[in-house]
Design a protein around this motif. Structure first.
Motif, mmCIF file in Angstrom:
data_model
loop_
_atom_site.group_PDB
_atom_site.id
_atom_site.type_symbol
_atom_site.label_atom_id
_atom_site.label_comp_id
_atom_site.label_asym_id
_atom_site.label_seq_id
_atom_site.Cartn_x
_atom_site.Cartn_y
_atom_site.Cartn_z
ATOM 1 N N ALA A 97 0.816 -1.219 0.000
ATOM 2 C CA ALA A 97 0.000 0.000 0.000
ATOM 3 C C ALA A 97 0.848 1.266 0.000
ATOM 4 N N THR A 98 2.039 1.201 0.579
ATOM 5 C CA THR A 98 2.823 2.422 0.761
ATOM 6 C C THR A 98 4.093 2.507 -0.079
ATOM 7 N N ALA A 99 4.600 1.382 -0.551
ATOM 8 C CA ALA A 99 5.899 1.413 -1.235
ATOM 9 C C ALA A 99 5.840 0.819 -2.639
ATOM 10 N N ASN A 100 5.489 -0.462 -2.736
ATOM 11 C CA ASN A 100 5.544 -1.146 -4.024
ATOM 12 C C ASN A 100 4.551 -2.308 -3.997
ATOM 13 N N LYS A 101 3.615 -2.299 -4.921
ATOM 14 C CA LYS A 101 2.568 -3.333 -4.937
ATOM 15 C C LYS A 101 3.123 -4.755 -5.040
ATOM 16 N N LEU A 104 3.447 -7.302 -1.991
ATOM 17 C CA LEU A 104 2.368 -8.187 -1.538
ATOM 18 C C LEU A 104 2.604 -9.615 -1.986
ATOM 19 N N TRP A 105 3.089 -9.797 -3.218
ATOM 20 C CA TRP A 105 3.291 -11.146 -3.733
ATOM 21 C C TRP A 105 4.683 -11.673 -3.445
ATOM 22 N N LYS A 106 5.682 -10.805 -3.501
ATOM 23 C CA LYS A 106 7.056 -11.263 -3.284
ATOM 24 C C LYS A 106 7.294 -11.669 -1.831
ATOM 25 N N GLN A 107 6.842 -10.849 -0.886
ATOM 26 C CA GLN A 107 7.024 -11.181 0.527
ATOM 27 C C GLN A 107 5.780 -11.813 1.126
#
Length: 124
Positions: A97-101, A104-107
């Protein structure tokens, strides 16, 4: 199913050990520049290095908790797994939400998979 859960938890832990290393020790590298999408010039600034090191430390705590959850005996293991996997997912949602979408999937992706297996093991 329990073996799959342990493997997934350890995979999430390994990912966070890698992130710890990247953020605390390899931040001025070309690899870190590629992973984080910022220039090596920016990464080499002392204040940026301190910020990344702080983030790396938090990732280390997540990894330590996940490893602890595998080493702990029941019933503590299940509670620790649920807590630390949930922390990883919450951090991934916030990061997306704040840095890079993609965070959500990578981490978050491996942690979400581990949580789904956790639910199958403990609520079945």
């Amino acid at each position: 199913m329990n073996t799959l859960l342990i493997v997934l938890v350890l995979l999430v832990a390994a990912e966070h050990v890698f992130i710890l290393w990247l953020e605390m020790f390899a931040i001025p590298s070309a690899l870190a520049a590629r992973v984080f999408g910022i220039s090596q010039t920016v990464q080499s600034q002392p204040e940026i290095r301190r910020l990344f090191a702080n983030q790396g430390l938090y990732n280390g705590f997540l990894a330590a908790g996940l490893i602890w959850s595998v080493l702990a005996g029941p019933p503590l293991a299940a509670s620790l797994q649920l807590f630390f996997l949930t922390c990883v997912v919450v951090a991934a949602v916030y990061g997306a939400a704040t840095a890079n979408k993609a965070i959500l999937w990578k981490q978050g992706g491996p942690a979400i998979a581990a949580l789904l297996v956790w639910l199958a093991v403990h609520l079945a």
